[in-house]
Design a protein around this motif. Structure first.
Motif, short mmCIF file in Angstrom:
data_model
loop_
_atom_site.label_atom_id
_atom_site.label_comp_id
_atom_site.label_asym_id
_atom_site.label_seq_id
_atom_site.Cartn_x
_atom_site.Cartn_y
_atom_site.Cartn_z
N LYS A 29 -9.83 11.73 1.10
CA LYS A 29 -9.75 10.31 0.89
C LYS A 29 -10.97 9.39 0.47
O LYS A 29 -11.27 8.56 -0.29
N TRP A 52 -6.87 10.92 5.94
CA TRP A 52 -5.85 10.42 5.39
C TRP A 52 -4.97 9.47 6.83
O TRP A 52 -4.68 10.36 7.49
N GLU A 55 0.56 6.60 7.22
CA GLU A 55 1.25 5.75 6.27
C GLU A 55 0.86 6.18 4.80
O GLU A 55 1.56 5.60 3.95
N GLU A 56 -0.15 7.00 4.76
CA GLU A 56 -0.37 7.51 3.61
C GLU A 56 -0.10 9.04 3.16
O GLU A 56 -0.32 9.42 2.08
N THR A 59 1.25 10.20 -0.28
CA THR A 59 0.16 10.20 -1.38
C THR A 59 -0.10 11.99 -1.69
O THR A 59 -0.09 12.46 -0.80
#
Length: 103
Positions: A29, A52, A55-56, A59
């Motif tokens: 990230k 990360w 909520e990511e 991705t």
């Protein structure tokens, strides 16, 4: 996808982790670049890893070195093998999840 680090083959294995099942690279990230492991990241960059957040996890940040499919973090965490090519992932990678993902 370009993968950085101390690579030893075309399936993203590196000098640190190179078993038959070590086939993933993680997009860090902090720099938006793929590395096979945290040790490669630390050796080839001059910044601290950023994890990360939960909520990511939707991705795409995990690359299967076998078929080159980009997976979401959630798909990677939820599967013992690549959902695309079914090549098994190294189950011991779970010992390092806390370094990459906010678990």
């Amino acid at each position: 996808m370009e993968v950085y680090g101390a690579l030893v083959d075309g399936e993203t294995r590196c000098t640190h982790y190179h078993s038959e099942k070590d086939i993933i690279a993680i997009k860090f990230k902090c720099c938006n670049q793929y590395y096979p492991c945290y040790r490669c990241h630390n050796e080839f960059t001059d910044h601290v890893c950023e994890r990360w957040k939960r909520e990511e996890f939707g991705t795409k940040a995990v690359l299967c070195g076998h078929c080159k499919e980009e997976l979401t973090i959630r798909a990677y965490l939820d599967s013992p093998a690549c959902p695309s090519c079914h090549h098994p992932f190294n189950e011991k990678c779970a010992l390092h999840y806390h370094l990459y993902f906010d678990m």
